[in-house]
Design a protein around this motif. Sequence first.
Motif, PDB file in Angstrom:
ATOM      1  N   ARG A 210      -2.486   2.253  -0.834  1.00  7.88           N
ATOM      2  CA  ARG A 210      -3.597   2.549   0.072  1.00  7.88           C
ATOM      3  C   ARG A 210      -4.793   1.276   0.316  1.00  7.88           C
ATOM      4  O   ARG A 210      -5.066   1.220   1.475  1.00  7.88           O
ATOM      5  CB  ARG A 210      -4.376   3.897  -0.490  1.00  7.88           C
ATOM      6  CG  ARG A 210      -5.595   4.312   0.120  1.00  7.88           C
ATOM      7  CD  ARG A 210      -6.491   5.539  -0.651  1.00  7.88           C
ATOM      8  NE  ARG A 210      -7.352   6.118  -0.138  1.00  7.88           N
ATOM      9  CZ  ARG A 210      -7.390   7.118   0.534  1.00  7.88           C
ATOM     10  NH1 ARG A 210      -6.037   7.969   1.051  1.00  7.88           N
ATOM     11  NH2 ARG A 210      -8.354   7.795   1.431  1.00  7.88           N
ATOM     12  N   ASN A 211      -4.860   0.737  -0.751  1.00  2.00           N
ATOM     13  CA  ASN A 211      -5.849  -0.398  -0.540  1.00  2.00           C
ATOM     14  C   ASN A 211      -5.225  -1.784  -0.454  1.00  2.00           C
ATOM     15  O   ASN A 211      -5.975  -2.480  -0.716  1.00  2.00           O
ATOM     16  CB  ASN A 211      -6.828  -0.262  -2.013  1.00  2.00           C
ATOM     17  CG  ASN A 211      -7.657   0.816  -1.784  1.00  2.00           C
ATOM     18  OD1 ASN A 211      -8.153   1.318  -1.104  1.00  2.00           O
ATOM     19  ND2 ASN A 211      -7.292   1.637  -2.981  1.00  2.00           N
ATOM     20  N   ALA A 212      -3.988  -1.735  -0.469  1.00  2.00           N
ATOM     21  CA  ALA A 212      -3.126  -3.043  -0.329  1.00  2.00           C
ATOM     22  C   ALA A 212      -3.355  -3.938  -1.527  1.00  2.00           C
ATOM     23  O   ALA A 212      -3.779  -5.178  -1.372  1.00  2.00           O
ATOM     24  CB  ALA A 212      -3.660  -3.768   1.001  1.00  2.00           C
TER      25      ALA A 212
ATOM     26  N   THR B 118      -5.559   9.205  -6.206  1.00  2.00           N
ATOM     27  CA  THR B 118      -6.113   7.960  -5.270  1.00  2.00           C
ATOM     28  C   THR B 118      -6.919   6.982  -5.652  1.00  2.00           C
ATOM     29  O   THR B 118      -7.842   6.901  -6.206  1.00  2.00           O
ATOM     30  CB  THR B 118      -6.889   8.865  -4.391  1.00  2.00           C
ATOM     31  OG1 THR B 118      -6.160   9.919  -3.645  1.00  2.00           O
ATOM     32  CG2 THR B 118      -7.409   7.905  -3.240  1.00  2.00           C
ATOM     33  N   PRO B 119      -6.261   5.659  -5.726  1.00  2.00           N
ATOM     34  CA  PRO B 119      -7.012   4.546  -6.430  1.00  2.00           C
ATOM     35  C   PRO B 119      -8.184   4.261  -5.487  1.00  2.00           C
ATOM     36  O   PRO B 119      -8.173   4.434  -4.284  1.00  2.00           O
ATOM     37  CB  PRO B 119      -5.968   3.445  -6.220  1.00  2.00           C
ATOM     38  CG  PRO B 119      -4.648   4.068  -6.227  1.00  2.00           C
ATOM     39  CD  PRO B 119      -4.594   5.319  -5.497  1.00  2.00           C
TER      40      PRO B 119
ATOM     41  N   ILE C  32       5.027 -13.400  -7.107  1.00  2.00           N
ATOM     42  CA  ILE C  32       5.717 -11.827  -6.449  1.00  2.00           C
ATOM     43  C   ILE C  32       4.300 -11.693  -5.485  1.00  2.00           C
ATOM     44  O   ILE C  32       3.570 -11.023  -6.189  1.00  2.00           O
ATOM     45  CB  ILE C  32       5.983 -11.062  -7.532  1.00  2.00           C
ATOM     46  CG1 ILE C  32       6.918 -11.449  -8.521  1.00  2.00           C
ATOM     47  CG2 ILE C  32       6.718  -9.770  -6.815  1.00  2.00           C
ATOM     48  CD1 ILE C  32       8.051 -12.054  -8.035  1.00  2.00           C
ATOM     49  N   GLY C  33       4.723 -11.621  -4.264  1.00  2.21           N
ATOM     50  CA  GLY C  33       3.491 -11.091  -3.307  1.00  2.21           C
ATOM     51  C   GLY C  33       3.388  -9.513  -3.353  1.00  2.21           C
ATOM     52  O   GLY C  33       4.293  -8.804  -3.642  1.00  2.21           O
ATOM     53  N   GLY C  34       2.111  -9.471  -3.378  1.00  3.85           N
ATOM     54  CA  GLY C  34       1.523  -7.843  -3.518  1.00  3.85           C
ATOM     55  C   GLY C  34       0.525  -7.532  -2.426  1.00  3.85           C
ATOM     56  O   GLY C  34       0.641  -8.394  -1.327  1.00  3.85           O
ATOM     57  N   GLY C  35      -0.571  -6.894  -2.462  1.00  5.47           N
ATOM     58  CA  GLY C  35      -1.269  -6.495  -1.468  1.00  5.47           C
ATOM     59  C   GLY C  35      -2.492  -7.522  -1.465  1.00  5.47           C
ATOM     60  O   GLY C  35      -2.556  -8.492  -2.335  1.00  5.47           O
TER      61      GLY C  35
END
Length: 253
Positions: free
Chosen positions: A98-100, A6-7, A250-253
Amino acid sequence: MVDEATPLPDVEAEAARVLERAAQAKLLVRLLGGAAVGMHRHSAFPPQLQRRYGDIDVVVKKGQDRGLKRLLEDLGYTPNRSFNNLHGDRRLLYYDERNARQLDIFIGTFRMCHAIDLDDRLELHPTTLAPADLLLTKLQIVKINAKDIIDSQALLLEHAVERGPGDLIDLARLVQVTSRDWGWYTTFTDNLERLTPEENSPLPAEAAGQIADRVATLQQALATAPKSLGWKARAVVGRRVPWYELPEEIGGG
């Protein structure tokens, strides 16, 4: 009990966790980007240079990316399989759903608007790129944004500009990169000029003066350094022809 898969919610704590686990696995991984600048916070940044860091960016030594991929999946990250299949020889993307957040991996070389080989420089600092290399990655961005300017000013405030190894901005490294490549020189010096605080800057006067002095030191050294024949030939063409790439984000969270 902490779940290893879990980050962590705090980006700097999570970056430190990834680096620690990579070191335990004997993988040569170093942090870059905003979170790396945060790790060079020797004292509290002035409020104007404080910001929240978003994603995590790392460089891994060539040949060790397979081990890092396994480690990240163990740590709770999800790969962007289509991107990784297409670009996996030089760059990888993973997500902390979990944390986008996004975790971006460069393999040996950092390549955005300009390319810089980092494979032989990863051991200069125990957790991040060396300060000079961090500054290069920030000021190679043609369409530089406010966050990159803030981070670059923070690096200049926290580090003396001198020649040599150590926790400083190694002037010799900056000269080496910019005196060989006119494009690198042009983008870097264009952005360097943007780092000098304005006369009415909200920065504390001492900090603004320190940054301005170090910018001036860099400008003088880079302008007067001997240039390669390739540099001089490209300078004749000048800005009539693009000297940089504009990478797709590149789109991420």
